[in-house]
Design a protein around this motif. Structure first.
Motif, PDB file in Angstrom:
ATOM      1  N   ARG A  50      38.596  48.401  23.139  1.00  0.00           N
ATOM      2  CA  ARG A  50      38.405  49.830  23.425  1.00  0.00           C
ATOM      3  C   ARG A  50      37.147  50.052  24.256  1.00  0.00           C
ATOM      4  O   ARG A  50      37.118  50.902  25.150  1.00  0.00           O
ATOM      5  CB  ARG A  50      38.352  50.621  22.130  1.00  0.00           C
ATOM      6  N   ALA A  51      36.105  49.283  23.987  1.00  0.00           N
ATOM      7  CA  ALA A  51      34.869  49.410  24.766  1.00  0.00           C
ATOM      8  C   ALA A  51      35.081  48.980  26.216  1.00  0.00           C
ATOM      9  O   ALA A  51      34.500  49.579  27.128  1.00  0.00           O
ATOM     10  CB  ALA A  51      33.761  48.577  24.126  1.00  0.00           C
ATOM     11  N   THR A  52      35.908  47.960  26.449  1.00  0.00           N
ATOM     12  CA  THR A  52      36.159  47.535  27.826  1.00  0.00           C
ATOM     13  C   THR A  52      36.938  48.596  28.587  1.00  0.00           C
ATOM     14  O   THR A  52      36.743  48.748  29.792  1.00  0.00           O
ATOM     15  CB  THR A  52      36.935  46.204  27.888  1.00  0.00           C
ATOM     16  N   ILE A  53      37.794  49.324  27.900  1.00  0.00           N
ATOM     17  CA  ILE A  53      38.511  50.408  28.564  1.00  0.00           C
ATOM     18  C   ILE A  53      37.514  51.484  29.004  1.00  0.00           C
ATOM     19  O   ILE A  53      37.596  51.996  30.125  1.00  0.00           O
ATOM     20  CB  ILE A  53      39.599  50.980  27.641  1.00  0.00           C
ATOM     21  N   ILE A  54      36.559  51.797  28.146  1.00  0.00           N
ATOM     22  CA  ILE A  54      35.541  52.788  28.496  1.00  0.00           C
ATOM     23  C   ILE A  54      34.649  52.262  29.620  1.00  0.00           C
ATOM     24  O   ILE A  54      34.357  52.964  30.589  1.00  0.00           O
ATOM     25  CB  ILE A  54      34.710  53.156  27.254  1.00  0.00           C
ATOM     26  N   ALA A  55      34.228  51.003  29.517  1.00  0.00           N
ATOM     27  CA  ALA A  55      33.343  50.432  30.530  1.00  0.00           C
ATOM     28  C   ALA A  55      34.037  50.283  31.875  1.00  0.00           C
ATOM     29  O   ALA A  55      33.390  50.353  32.924  1.00  0.00           O
ATOM     30  CB  ALA A  55      32.823  49.074  30.060  1.00  0.00           C
ATOM     31  N   SER A  56      35.341  50.100  31.870  1.00  0.00           N
ATOM     32  CA  SER A  56      36.054  49.972  33.142  1.00  0.00           C
ATOM     33  C   SER A  56      36.031  51.280  33.927  1.00  0.00           C
ATOM     34  O   SER A  56      36.150  51.264  35.159  1.00  0.00           O
ATOM     35  CB  SER A  56      37.491  49.500  32.918  1.00  0.00           C
ATOM     36  N   LEU A  61      34.139  54.242  38.872  1.00  0.00           N
ATOM     37  CA  LEU A  61      33.172  55.120  39.545  1.00  0.00           C
ATOM     38  C   LEU A  61      32.443  54.383  40.661  1.00  0.00           C
ATOM     39  O   LEU A  61      32.223  54.940  41.752  1.00  0.00           O
ATOM     40  CB  LEU A  61      32.185  55.696  38.536  1.00  0.00           C
ATOM     41  N   PHE A  62      32.065  53.132  40.426  1.00  0.00           N
ATOM     42  CA  PHE A  62      31.437  52.337  41.482  1.00  0.00           C
ATOM     43  C   PHE A  62      32.410  52.081  42.631  1.00  0.00           C
ATOM     44  O   PHE A  62      32.028  52.097  43.803  1.00  0.00           O
ATOM     45  CB  PHE A  62      30.902  51.008  40.933  1.00  0.00           C
ATOM     46  N   PHE A  63      33.662  51.853  42.317  1.00  0.00           N
ATOM     47  CA  PHE A  63      34.669  51.641  43.357  1.00  0.00           C
ATOM     48  C   PHE A  63      34.848  52.904  44.201  1.00  0.00           C
ATOM     49  O   PHE A  63      34.941  52.835  45.429  1.00  0.00           O
ATOM     50  CB  PHE A  63      36.005  51.220  42.719  1.00  0.00           C
ATOM     51  N   ILE A  64      34.871  54.059  43.551  1.00  0.00           N
ATOM     52  CA  ILE A  64      34.992  55.328  44.274  1.00  0.00           C
ATOM     53  C   ILE A  64      33.755  55.554  45.159  1.00  0.00           C
ATOM     54  O   ILE A  64      33.876  56.012  46.303  1.00  0.00           O
ATOM     55  CB  ILE A  64      35.212  56.491  43.290  1.00  0.00           C
ATOM     56  N   ALA A  65      32.576  55.211  44.643  1.00  0.00           N
ATOM     57  CA  ALA A  65      31.360  55.338  45.444  1.00  0.00           C
ATOM     58  C   ALA A  65      31.411  54.405  46.648  1.00  0.00           C
ATOM     59  O   ALA A  65      30.995  54.781  47.761  1.00  0.00           O
ATOM     60  CB  ALA A  65      30.132  55.042  44.589  1.00  0.00           C
ATOM     61  N   TRP A  66      31.931  53.197  46.474  1.00  0.00           N
ATOM     62  CA  TRP A  66      32.066  52.254  47.580  1.00  0.00           C
ATOM     63  C   TRP A  66      33.038  52.801  48.628  1.00  0.00           C
ATOM     64  O   TRP A  66      32.766  52.715  49.832  1.00  0.00           O
ATOM     65  CB  TRP A  66      32.545  50.906  47.038  1.00  0.00           C
ATOM     66  N   LEU A  67      34.163  53.382  48.170  1.00  0.00           N
ATOM     67  CA  LEU A  67      35.107  53.988  49.109  1.00  0.00           C
ATOM     68  C   LEU A  67      34.469  55.155  49.859  1.00  0.00           C
ATOM     69  O   LEU A  67      34.702  55.334  51.066  1.00  0.00           O
ATOM     70  CB  LEU A  67      36.362  54.464  48.386  1.00  0.00           C
ATOM     71  N   VAL A  92      24.777  44.780  37.248  1.00  0.00           N
ATOM     72  CA  VAL A  92      25.925  45.648  36.962  1.00  0.00           C
ATOM     73  C   VAL A  92      27.229  44.934  37.329  1.00  0.00           C
ATOM     74  O   VAL A  92      28.208  44.990  36.590  1.00  0.00           O
ATOM     75  CB  VAL A  92      25.793  46.994  37.717  1.00  0.00           C
ATOM     76  N   GLY A  93      27.220  44.225  38.438  1.00  0.00           N
ATOM     77  CA  GLY A  93      28.409  43.461  38.847  1.00  0.00           C
ATOM     78  C   GLY A  93      28.768  42.378  37.834  1.00  0.00           C
ATOM     79  O   GLY A  93      29.940  42.175  37.519  1.00  0.00           O
ATOM     80  N   PHE A  94      27.746  41.695  37.311  1.00  0.00           N
ATOM     81  CA  PHE A  94      28.004  40.691  36.276  1.00  0.00           C
ATOM     82  C   PHE A  94      28.584  41.349  35.026  1.00  0.00           C
ATOM     83  O   PHE A  94      29.546  40.844  34.443  1.00  0.00           O
ATOM     84  CB  PHE A  94      26.717  39.935  35.924  1.00  0.00           C
ATOM     85  N   GLY A  95      28.004  42.481  34.628  1.00  0.00           N
ATOM     86  CA  GLY A  95      28.516  43.188  33.452  1.00  0.00           C
ATOM     87  C   GLY A  95      29.957  43.624  33.643  1.00  0.00           C
ATOM     88  O   GLY A  95      30.776  43.509  32.730  1.00  0.00           O
ATOM     89  N   LEU A  96      30.278  44.117  34.818  1.00  0.00           N
ATOM     90  CA  LEU A  96      31.665  44.523  35.081  1.00  0.00           C
ATOM     91  C   LEU A  96      32.604  43.322  35.134  1.00  0.00           C
ATOM     92  O   LEU A  96      33.781  43.440  34.787  1.00  0.00           O
ATOM     93  CB  LEU A  96      31.734  45.333  36.377  1.00  0.00           C
ATOM     94  N   SER A 102      37.051  40.310  29.650  1.00  0.00           N
ATOM     95  CA  SER A 102      37.358  40.761  28.299  1.00  0.00           C
ATOM     96  C   SER A 102      38.659  41.552  28.274  1.00  0.00           C
ATOM     97  O   SER A 102      39.500  41.377  27.387  1.00  0.00           O
ATOM     98  CB  SER A 102      36.202  41.603  27.756  1.00  0.00           C
ATOM     99  N   PHE A 103      38.823  42.423  29.253  1.00  0.00           N
ATOM    100  CA  PHE A 103      40.042  43.225  29.348  1.00  0.00           C
ATOM    101  C   PHE A 103      41.270  42.333  29.550  1.00  0.00           C
ATOM    102  O   PHE A 103      42.304  42.533  28.903  1.00  0.00           O
ATOM    103  CB  PHE A 103      39.903  44.220  30.508  1.00  0.00           C
ATOM    104  N   ILE A 104      41.144  41.330  30.402  1.00  0.00           N
ATOM    105  CA  ILE A 104      42.269  40.410  30.657  1.00  0.00           C
ATOM    106  C   ILE A 104      42.609  39.623  29.394  1.00  0.00           C
ATOM    107  O   ILE A 104      43.784  39.511  29.015  1.00  0.00           O
ATOM    108  CB  ILE A 104      41.933  39.467  31.825  1.00  0.00           C
ATOM    109  N   LEU A 105      41.603  39.058  28.734  1.00  0.00           N
ATOM    110  CA  LEU A 105      41.867  38.229  27.550  1.00  0.00           C
ATOM    111  C   LEU A 105      42.392  39.062  26.382  1.00  0.00           C
ATOM    112  O   LEU A 105      43.304  38.632  25.673  1.00  0.00           O
ATOM    113  CB  LEU A 105      40.606  37.469  27.144  1.00  0.00           C
TER     114      LEU A 105
END
Length: 154
Positions: A50-56, A61-67, A92-96, A102-105
């Motif tokens: 559940r935490a990975t869903i929130i963290a994703s 947001l970073f992806f939208i900022a990059w776009l 931040v990139g390492f954390g993501l 975690s989300f995949i596993l």
């Protein structure tokens, strides 16, 4: 269906605190709580999923900022790349990346469980341990490869 009173006086005279009078007047036992259940790695895996869903959402947001930086032209894009390449951006990139693994596993664990497999205590514990502990070494390995091939540098 009504629950029988644990004592002649009802839940109000129950000194154990295990029964409660519901608003409709029925006497019911309290549900088990953390003081009764001992902690298990499957609980940790469930909470982390559940935490990975929130963290994703942070990653989105970073992806939208990059776009957005891409849409505003080369200067904005260069600034976004500089921020992403800074120590804080790499952290931040390492954390993501940990979140992604975690989300995949955890997703793979859930998918495997949905087939009716891995539901014994031993296999559920093994799969949960993998989902809880493996994302960090996988992310470290991923970033070591990124640095080794020159895709990322300090």
């Amino acid at each position: 269906m009504t629950q029988p009173s644990p004592t002649p006086g009802g839940a109000s005279s129950d000194r154990t605190g295990r029964f409660v009078t519901q608003p409709n007047g029925h006497i019911a036992p309290l549900s088990p709580h953390m003081s009764i259940w001992r902690w298990h790695v499957t609980m940790t895996a469930s909470i982390l999923f559940r935490a990975t869903i929130i963290a994703s959402t942070v990653g989105v947001l970073f992806f939208i900022a990059w776009l957005g930086a891409l849409a505003f032209g080369p200067d904005a894009y260069d600034t976004a790349l500089a921020v992403a390449g800074s120590p804080l951006g790499l952290f931040v990139g390492f954390g993501l990346t940990v979140v992604l693994f975690s989300f995949i596993l955890n997703g793979a664990r859930h998918t495997y469980n949905d087939t009716g497999n891995g539901l014994t205590v031993k296999s559920a514990t093994l799969l949960s341990n993998i989902a809880v502990w493996a994302p960090i070494p996988l992310a470290v390995l991923f970033w070591v490869v990124l640095f080794a091939v020159g895709r990322v540098s300090l």
